[in-house]
Every structure is written in C-alpha cells, then in structure tokens.
Write a protein that holds these residues in place. Structure first.
Motif, PDB file in Angstrom:
ATOM      1  N   CYS A 105      -2.535  -2.652   5.851  1.00  0.00           N
ATOM      2  CA  CYS A 105      -2.144  -3.148   7.144  1.00  0.00           C
ATOM      3  C   CYS A 105      -0.641  -3.318   7.116  1.00  0.00           C
ATOM      4  CB  CYS A 105      -2.801  -4.502   7.323  1.00  0.00           C
ATOM      5  SG  CYS A 105      -2.383  -5.311   8.826  1.00  0.00           S
ATOM      6  N   ALA A 106      -0.055  -3.320   8.299  1.00  0.00           N
ATOM      7  CA  ALA A 106       1.378  -3.593   8.364  1.00  0.00           C
ATOM      8  C   ALA A 106       1.642  -4.956   7.736  1.00  0.00           C
ATOM      9  CB  ALA A 106       1.831  -3.582   9.801  1.00  0.00           C
ATOM     10  N   HIS A 166      -9.597  -8.258  12.703  1.00  0.00           N
ATOM     11  CA  HIS A 166      -8.750  -7.078  12.488  1.00  0.00           C
ATOM     12  C   HIS A 166      -8.623  -6.780  10.988  1.00  0.00           C
ATOM     13  CE1 HIS A 166      -5.195  -4.419  13.208  1.00  0.00           C
ATOM     14  NE2 HIS A 166      -4.822  -4.887  12.022  1.00  0.00           N
ATOM     15  N   HIS A 211      -9.831  -3.626   8.259  1.00  0.00           N
ATOM     16  CA  HIS A 211      -9.143  -2.941   7.156  1.00  0.00           C
ATOM     17  C   HIS A 211      -9.995  -2.977   5.890  1.00  0.00           C
ATOM     18  CE1 HIS A 211      -5.432  -2.113   9.144  1.00  0.00           C
ATOM     19  NE2 HIS A 211      -5.093  -3.375   9.314  1.00  0.00           N
ATOM     20  N   GLU A 244      -5.042   1.329  10.811  1.00  0.00           N
ATOM     21  CA  GLU A 244      -4.794   0.439  11.950  1.00  0.00           C
ATOM     22  C   GLU A 244      -5.749   0.747  13.092  1.00  0.00           C
ATOM     23  OE1 GLU A 244      -3.129  -2.225  11.953  1.00  0.00           O
ATOM     24  OE2 GLU A 244      -2.151  -1.879  10.025  1.00  0.00           O
TER      25      GLU A 244
HETATM   26 ZN   LIG Z   1      -3.485  -4.074  10.555  1.00  0.00          ZN
END
Ligand SMILES: [Zn+2]
Length: 701
Positions: A11-12, A498, A502, A528
């Motif tokens: 993830c970012a 979220h 992932h 994402e």
């Molecule tokens: Zn993410």
C-alpha cells in the motif's frame, strides 16, 4: 530487482518500501573497466559448451556468455577464471537446469522472507502503537538488512550463475512473446531481471545524496498562510496555518469549496502562490518564514505586522522580494545528473525514462501517453466542466482542476457511523475475530474466509493504518489498524477494510501463485485497485445500506475529473524528463524556463479550451516532480486500472472468487494481468464508459 521488494509492497501506506527510490539504493558494486579479453574468452567458452552439450545448446550458451560478459569486471577474475566459471556453471542438461531453477526459487524466497521478517521486527516500535520511540528505535527502523544483497550476489557469483543460464528480456520481448510463454518462462525472466543492473557504489551514493537533498528541500517548503495579504491588506487565512507545497496548498483549495464566504478569494490567492513557486518568482524570504507578510499579486514583502509563531527570525533577515534562485529546478537537475550516471550500468534500460516505464511500470511510454491523451481529449471533459460550472455558479477558473464538490450526503452522519463501529469493534482483537465473517459477507466461501483469516495478523498501528505482506509462504500478512481507547471509529474501520484488502491480495498472490518468483502483482496500482474494491463495500459489512446510485455516480465523476487533472500533470513530468535528456548540459534557469513552457503547452492543448484561459502554469506545481523521479504517471494509470478491476467485479457479481482468480496471476506485465482479469489490456475505456453513465445519471437529477 523485483523479487527483493515486490513481496513487501502493499500500500502507499506501507512504510518499508519507499518505491521507487530505494530500488536503486539496493544496488552496490565496484568500478567498471572494459576488459579486452572478454570477447575471445567468451567465444572459446561457447565453442567448448557446444562441443560438450551439443548444437542444441548453442543459442543458450551464446546468450549466457553475452549476459555475463556485460557485467564481468577485472576484480571478478581473469580470463582463465572467467572460462572456468562459465564451463562449471552452465546447465547444459534440462534436468540440471530444472534443479538450478527450483533451488534458486526456493532459496530466494527464504532470503526475501527472512530479510522481510527482520525488517518488520526492526520497524515494530516505529510502526506499532507501543509507547515512546527512542532514537535507537529510529536507527533500527531505518536499517535495511537487504541493502547489499545484489552486491554480494555479484561478488560470490550467484548473480553470474543466473545470468549465464536464464534470459534477460526487454519489455518489448515480454510484451510481444510473454503471452505465449509458460509460467515457468515468466518465472525465469523475473529471476534474471533481479540481476539486470550492477551499479557502482559511488553512483548509488550520488543517487541517494541527490534524492535526500531534494526530499529535504521539498519537506521544508512551507507557506505561512496568515502572512499572505490581499491587495487591500486583509488576511484571508487563520493564524498559524502553515501549508506544505504542493499537497497542503492543493488540499486547501479543495476544502475552500465549502467556505461560501471567503473560499473563492482563498483559492485565487493559493493559485497565485503556486504560480510563483513554479516560475520561481516567489521571494526567497517568504519560504517557511512567518516573519514577513507577502502580497503574492504585487510580490511586495514587508516585515510581519502580526506575530503568530514562536519561530525565531533568521539572523540578518533581509526583507526584500529577491526571488528564489531557481533552486526548485537545481534540485531536479541534481537528481537527473545522478540518475544519468546509472545509465551505463543498466544495459536493458539505459535511461531513467526507460527504467520507469519499461521496468517499473512495464507499460511502454507511448501507450501511457496515448491513454492519458484519450482521457484529456474525451468529449466528456467539456460536459463535466459544464456540470461543475452549474454546481459552483460561476465560470471555471484554473484552480478548478482541483474541484472537490462531487460529494453526496450519505444516509448516516459520521457520528452515527462512529457509534455503530465503536460498538461492533471496541478493540483490534474484536475486528480480528470478525474477519472470517466480514469476508463471507464479501462473497468468499466459509473455507476461504477462514483460510485468509488464518493468514492475517492484526496489530495496533501507531499511524492511521497500513498493510504489510509476508515475503515467504507460511508467514502471515500484517494488518495494522488504529483503534482509539473508545473503540474503532468509522474512519479507522474504513481504512482497516482497505488494508485488509491488501492483505487478502498479498495472501493469495504469495500462497496461491504457482511460482513464488511471480509472487505479488504487477505494480502498486493493482493492489490499490483490489483494496479499493473491498473498501467500497464497507457499509454493507456493517449491515447498512450500500451507497445510493447517485452517490456512486458522483464518486465516478470525482474520479474522472481527478484523472483529467493528473493526466496533464503526468505529461508535464514526462515532458520535463525528455527535455533534460535532450539538453544534458542545461542550467537550473534553463530547466525552469523549459518546465514553464512545457506546462503552458500542455495546458494550452488540453485545458485552455475548457477553462477559457491560456498560458496557465499550474500543472507544474506537484512536488513529486522534484523529489519522486517520474512517479506521477502512476496516478492516472492507477485510476484507469481501478475502474477496470471494479467493472469486472460488477460483471462477475460475487467478489470473493473473482478477487482470488485475479490475485493469483502474480507479477506479470500489467497488460497480461489485465487481460487475464478482464479480457482487455490496461486502458481508459472502463473509466470513460463509467463516467458517461454517471454523467447521464447526475444530469437527470
Ligand atoms: Zn492502499
């Protein structure tokens, strides 16, 4: 380089990866010298290998010898050592090659997995909600035990074993032939790719130094908003408000749509500030300095008439409007010069532009450009622009590229949702226990839901939350989630769903992929997209009604407009890198002027007809341009990929089985992954089709 980092990507928000910069920094080696004996020695090796294993091995032998010759240096050994190495390590029989492949795959998985474990443990104090962080904790968190692996593998010649036996491929080959490859061929290509570069330590040091200088420049680029004065002398912004360029400035523009009284004046002021940053006509003295007042229209600077900070005035503060001396572009230029030194050591992708597009994204630059242009020239753009004008009740102004008003009022208030979530999940443990139940609601079978829950550990996050995958089978993925003492709130829950998305992707793409060398997804945009699919169903998980069709339509239009905006930004980033490669001797001032020209050109082509104003430079404001090295095109591509995945999920009905089918494709090219997932390569059609439907729906209301 893929396998050493891909498995850890999630993830970012995952703090261990630092894509894309750290990729380069993993590589260390010694100086290169041209060796005159390599060619004849290589010919001798091929001759002897063919004599030993037969004519059928000639092509493999020639390729292998060529590949090791590209990377062999004087300190690796003399001609005799080279010949001896090649003859001893060429796998001339299929059975030997199979053994070699299987053993490398298994051991690299162990290496990645354990390095990742060390990394995770060393970061524990920094990442988890577990009391104070001492200075030594930060050193542990910043330490990368895998930093010298590539160097070590060239030194002990394991890298040469791989290069002698498995093919390095270009993106063109992976695209043209990859569809016909077996999965084993794909895994072999990924194995070889790990050793496609051997960059001297001195060059890596230059890259790291340039990147850290650019980071530090950007991270201190604050504007003290209370000290922005209007032509009439008024202050629009509250005391102490300090905004980091460009993120906070842009987000303030977005937030200002809700301020019916002063919003428009604030937005215009911020546009003025941004333009002065891009053109570098901003007075040096106003950067991160609350001691001066600044009128960004006239560019007049005065000692601050109001004090809203304890920050001491710099010694010898000269209150003048002397401009920042193109420092922004000096930073970018520094990065370019460092990256250019990598070029000779990266034979498969000999420019930074090629490394970003051909290796990191694996979508050719021309195709990316064409997709972005398809969005920018869509007939939907002027129609959505009209709709926005109707909603804001005035003609568009340039800062409206950040229009943020496509928001529907939900059926529940945030406070109601907070109460529902806090009751259901008073602790992180309560959420963990509910994971099988949550996944069943999302269409996973009870068996799969339990299997996934068994592979996910839940930890209390220090920050807002993140997902950290495992890098070897048998290890769990980690869901880091934030739970307040009063229980989880809705925002925390939304993020947890979220991040759990992932973790589900990470679990399938590591444990169910057929070759661990192919573990993961093509790039972050894919994980994402999959995570957002689960996140979009968070209300249903709570047993509440799904968002209405109208609110879904508004969200689609919001994404469409954001993609339109960021597509132009990405084209500016790409244009600037081409200009630098075309003008290697440029000065910072020339780079500044070129960037301004490129930003205006892109604006005039794709935005001026919609906004009715020419020569706007705003598309050049993103800080990523300076500190993230050609990363910006990932944003619009990410939007396109998300719509394709979402559309396929809708078509398929149940999310669970479809999610699993997509995720276990692993780390192949984006197009191949997407063809497997949806029947079509990566493209803009899904977004544009969805936007068209959404526009019609919103116009009806
Ligand atoms: Zn993410």
């Amino acid at each position: 380089m893929r396998a050493f980092i891909v498995a850890a990507l999630g993830c970012a928000l995952v703090p261990t990866t630092g894509y894309p910069r750290e990729k380069e920094m993993l590589l260390q080696a010694t100086e290169q010298t041209a060796l005159s004996w390599v060619k004849p020695a290589g010919e001798k090796v091929v001759k002897e290998l063919v004599a030993k294993y037969g004519e059928g091995q000639r092509a493999r032998a020639e390729r292998g010898v060529h590949q090791i010759s590209d990377f062999w240096r004087a300190d690796d050994g003399d001609a005799a050592a080279y010949v001896e190495f090649a003859e001893a390590n060429f796998a001339g029989h299929q059975a030997t090659l199979d053994t070699m492949f299987n053993r490398f795959q298994a051991l690299i998985e162990q290496l990645n997995g354990h390095m990742h474990e060390i990394n995770r443990e060393f970061r524990q104090q920094a990442d988890l909600d577990a009391g104070p962080i001492y200075p030594f904790d930060e050193v542990f968190a910043g330490y990368d035990p895998a930093a010298h692996i590539i160097d070590d593998f060239f030194n002990n010649k394991l890298a040469f074993v791989v290069l002698l036996n498995f093919p390095l491929t270009t993106l063109q080959e992976r695209l043209a032939e990859g569809t016909k490859w077996t999965r084993r061929q794909w895994a072999e290509a990924r194995l070889a790719e790990m050793f496609s570069k051997r960059i001297p330590a001195s060059v890596n040091l230059e890259v790291a130094r340039a990147s850290s200088e650019a980071d530090s420049y950007i991270s201190q680029y604050n504007i003290w908003m209370h000290h922005i004065t209007e032509p009439g002398g008024q202050r629009l912004f509250p005391a102490k408000l300090r905004l980091l360029s460009h993120w906070n400035l842009r987000d303030e523009i977005k937030a200002d749509y809700a301020d019916t009284q002063h919003g428009l004046a604030k937005q215009r002021a911020i546009q003025q500030v941004m333009e002065r940053i891009i053109t570098q006509t901003i007075p040096q003295v106003v950067i991160d300095n609350p001691q001066v007042d600044w009128n960004p229209w006239t560019n007049e600077v005065k000692p601050a008439a109001e004090k809203d900070s304890e920050q001491a005035a710099p010694a010898n503060l000269a209150v003048t409007n002397a401009s920042e001396p193109a420092t922004r572009y000096a930073m970018l230029s520094l990065t370019y010069r460092a990256e250019k030194q990598v070029d000779p050591y990266s034979p498969m992708a000999p420019t930074l532009i090629a490394r970003r597009f051909d290796e990191d994204r694996e979508i050719p630059e021309q195709r990316v450009r064409a997709m972005l242009e398809q969005v920018l020239t869509s007939p939907l753009v002027p129609q959505v622009a009209k709709l926005i004008e109707g909603r804001i009740g005035r003609p568009l102004e340039p800062f409206d590229i950040w229009y943020d008003g496509f928001r529907a009022r939900g059926a529940y208030t945030e406070a109601q949702l907070d109460a529902i979530v806090a009751k259901k999940y008073p602790t992180a443990e309560a959420y963990r226990k509910d994971i099988p139940n949550i996944l069943e609601k999302l269409g996973f079978t009870p068996e799969k839901a339990q299997y996934l829950a068994d592979h996910i550990a839940v930890d209390p996050a220090r920050g807002s939350g993140h997902a950290m995958g495992a890098a070897m089978r048998g290890e769990k993925a980690h869901l880091r989630t934030r739970v307040e003492p009063t229980g989880m709130n809705y925002k925390g829950f939304n993020i947890a769903v979220h991040e759990m998305g992932h973790n589900v992707e990470q679990t399938f793409s590591l444990n169910e992929v057929d070759y661990t060398l192919l573990a993961g997804v093509p790039n972050t945009a894919f994980t994402e997209a999959l995570a957002m699919v689960l996140q979009g169903h968070d209300l249903e998980i709570l047993g509440l009604a799904a968002p209405s069709a109208e609110s879904e339509a508004l969200k689609t239009l919001n994404d469409f407009w954001a993609t339109y905006e960021i597509s132009g930004v990405a084209l500016v980033d790409m244009g600037v890198w081409h200009w630098m490669y075309d003008h290697p001797q440029h000065t910072a001032e020339q780079l500044r002027d070129a960037t301004v020209t490129i930003a205006k050109d892109i604006w005039n082509r794709y935005y001026a007809p919609v906004f009715g104003k020419k020569d706007v430079v705003l598309l050049g404001v993103y800080s990523h341009m300076i500190d993230s090295i050609l990363y910006l095109p990932d944003y619009p591509i990410g939007h396109l990929i998300a719509f394709q995945v979402e559309e396929q999920m809708k078509k398929a009905g149940a999310i669970g089985p479809e999610f699993e089918r997509m995720a276990k494709m692993g780390d192949v090219t984006p197009d191949l992954w997407m063809i497997n997932a949806t029947g079509k390569p990566v493209g803009a059609d899904a977004l544009l089709d969805a936007a068209k439907v959404a526009l019609a729906q919103v116009q009806q209301h």
